[in-house]
Design a protein around this motif. Sequence first.
Motif, short mmCIF file in Angstrom:
data_model
loop_
_atom_site.label_atom_id
_atom_site.label_comp_id
_atom_site.label_asym_id
_atom_site.label_seq_id
_atom_site.Cartn_x
_atom_site.Cartn_y
_atom_site.Cartn_z
N VAL A 1 99.44 -5.19 -8.09
CA VAL A 1 100.65 -4.65 -7.45
C VAL A 1 101.47 -5.81 -6.90
CG1 VAL A 1 99.70 -2.38 -6.86
CG2 VAL A 1 99.46 -4.27 -5.25
N ALA A 2 102.76 -5.58 -6.82
CA ALA A 2 103.66 -6.60 -6.27
C ALA A 2 104.32 -6.05 -5.02
CB ALA A 2 104.72 -6.97 -7.30
N ASP A 3 104.56 -6.92 -4.06
CA ASP A 3 105.28 -6.53 -2.85
C ASP A 3 106.22 -7.66 -2.50
OD1 ASP A 3 106.07 -4.94 -0.77
OD2 ASP A 3 104.38 -5.46 0.53
N SER A 4 107.35 -7.31 -1.91
CA SER A 4 108.32 -8.34 -1.57
C SER A 4 109.32 -7.81 -0.56
CB SER A 4 109.07 -8.78 -2.84
OG SER A 4 110.04 -9.74 -2.51
N ARG A 5 109.70 -8.70 0.35
CA ARG A 5 110.82 -8.42 1.24
C ARG A 5 111.85 -9.49 0.96
NH1 ARG A 5 106.54 -7.40 4.73
NH2 ARG A 5 106.40 -5.23 5.42
N PRO A 6 113.09 -9.08 0.65
CA PRO A 6 114.12 -10.08 0.35
C PRO A 6 114.18 -11.18 1.41
CG PRO A 6 114.95 -7.90 -0.10
CD PRO A 6 113.60 -7.71 0.53
N GLY A 7 114.16 -12.42 0.93
CA GLY A 7 114.20 -13.57 1.83
C GLY A 7 112.84 -14.03 2.30
N GLU A 8 111.79 -13.24 1.98
CA GLU A 8 110.44 -13.59 2.46
C GLU A 8 109.45 -13.82 1.32
OE1 GLU A 8 108.91 -10.97 5.47
OE2 GLU A 8 110.88 -10.77 6.41
N GLY A 9 109.95 -14.03 0.11
CA GLY A 9 109.06 -14.31 -1.01
C GLY A 9 108.44 -13.05 -1.59
N ALA A 10 107.56 -13.26 -2.55
CA ALA A 10 106.87 -12.14 -3.22
C ALA A 10 105.38 -12.40 -3.20
CB ALA A 10 107.36 -12.02 -4.66
N VAL A 11 104.62 -11.32 -3.20
CA VAL A 11 103.16 -11.44 -3.26
C VAL A 11 102.63 -10.50 -4.33
CG1 VAL A 11 102.84 -9.77 -1.37
CG2 VAL A 11 100.98 -11.34 -1.95
N PHE A 12 101.72 -11.02 -5.15
CA PHE A 12 101.04 -10.23 -6.17
C PHE A 12 99.59 -10.10 -5.75
CE2 PHE A 12 104.81 -11.58 -8.30
CZ PHE A 12 105.10 -10.57 -9.21
N ARG A 13 99.11 -8.84 -5.65
CA ARG A 13 97.71 -8.58 -5.27
C ARG A 13 96.95 -8.05 -6.47
NH1 ARG A 13 100.59 -6.51 -0.95
NH2 ARG A 13 100.49 -7.87 0.86
N LEU A 14 95.83 -8.68 -6.75
CA LEU A 14 94.98 -8.28 -7.87
C LEU A 14 93.62 -7.88 -7.33
CD1 LEU A 14 96.83 -10.92 -8.70
CD2 LEU A 14 95.67 -10.67 -10.85
N ASP A 15 93.21 -6.65 -7.58
CA ASP A 15 91.90 -6.16 -7.15
C ASP A 15 91.02 -5.92 -8.37
OD1 ASP A 15 92.64 -6.22 -4.51
OD2 ASP A 15 93.06 -4.07 -4.34
N PHE A 16 89.82 -6.48 -8.32
CA PHE A 16 88.86 -6.31 -9.42
C PHE A 16 87.56 -5.73 -8.86
CE2 PHE A 16 91.50 -9.97 -10.64
CZ PHE A 16 91.88 -9.62 -11.92
N PRO A 17 86.86 -4.92 -9.66
CA PRO A 17 85.54 -4.46 -9.21
C PRO A 17 84.54 -5.61 -9.29
CG PRO A 17 86.05 -3.56 -11.39
CD PRO A 17 87.25 -4.35 -10.95
N ALA A 18 83.73 -5.74 -8.26
CA ALA A 18 82.68 -6.78 -8.28
C ALA A 18 81.66 -6.41 -9.35
CB ALA A 18 82.02 -6.88 -6.91
N ALA A 19 81.08 -7.44 -9.96
CA ALA A 19 80.05 -7.22 -10.99
C ALA A 19 78.82 -6.58 -10.35
CB ALA A 19 79.68 -8.54 -11.66
N ARG A 20 78.28 -5.59 -11.04
CA ARG A 20 77.05 -4.97 -10.51
C ARG A 20 75.89 -5.91 -10.71
NH1 ARG A 20 78.94 -0.18 -13.20
NH2 ARG A 20 79.73 1.33 -11.68
N LYS A 21 75.13 -6.10 -9.66
CA LYS A 21 73.94 -6.96 -9.79
C LYS A 21 72.86 -6.18 -10.52
CE LYS A 21 74.55 -9.99 -5.81
NZ LYS A 21 75.77 -9.50 -5.19
N THR A 22 72.27 -6.83 -11.52
CA THR A 22 71.20 -6.16 -12.24
C THR A 22 69.91 -6.28 -11.43
OG1 THR A 22 70.83 -8.20 -13.47
CG2 THR A 22 72.18 -6.51 -14.53
N VAL A 23 69.21 -5.17 -11.34
CA VAL A 23 67.96 -5.15 -10.56
C VAL A 23 66.79 -5.21 -11.54
CG1 VAL A 23 66.59 -3.85 -8.89
CG2 VAL A 23 69.09 -3.75 -8.79
N ASN A 24 65.94 -6.21 -11.34
CA ASN A 24 64.75 -6.34 -12.20
C ASN A 24 63.71 -5.28 -11.82
OD1 ASN A 24 65.83 -8.57 -13.57
ND2 ASN A 24 65.11 -9.97 -11.98
N ALA A 25 63.28 -4.54 -12.82
CA ALA A 25 62.29 -3.48 -12.55
C ALA A 25 60.92 -4.09 -12.40
CB ALA A 25 62.31 -2.49 -13.70
#
Length: 198
Positions: free
Chosen positions: A174-198
Amino acid sequence: QMLAKQVHGDEPKTRLLDKIAKSTFRASEIVNSLLNFSRTSTTEFEDIDLNRIIRETTALVEHQMDKAGVRISLELEDGLPLIRGNAGKLQQVFLNLLLNGRDAMENGGVLAVRTASAGTIVRAEVSDSGPGIPRELLNRIFDPFFTTKASRKGTGLGLSISYGIVEEHGGQIVADSRPGEGAVFRLDFPAARKTVNA
């Protein structure tokens, strides 16, 4: 290029041939961008350290940023959880965001890249200190072929390709911006699931 060698010394024809050569290269760039945009090949995913991708990408553009008077500020969370992804494609996303940020700051400025994690989400933020994006354009910036850059400076495919890559990784951008204050791009990713050794 072959014709240019033959008309050496004929200034008007040389200028014309130079224009043709530049336009051909530009057309080639646009076609390559379109191919990247439409490509649906399967992507190989592995566990990836997002901080490493960001460090490698910023190292690639360091020289360009220095020339443009742009300082990169990195605030990367230690011990950031890994994500499942494709290193090459993620590098393409951050490269695009960094170069867009540089282009937005015509008189130089600061590009800040931050990472953090919260629960099962790994977040990256890229923000610039430029003039910002007008509110009415914010919901269009990920559209194919939409660009605020002058002609010959962008195809309008970079952000739409980046959007597709982030979605392919199960994430959101997603992008957010206020005129005169720059722009910010936020990227959210799911964390990798840790594999559990049986």
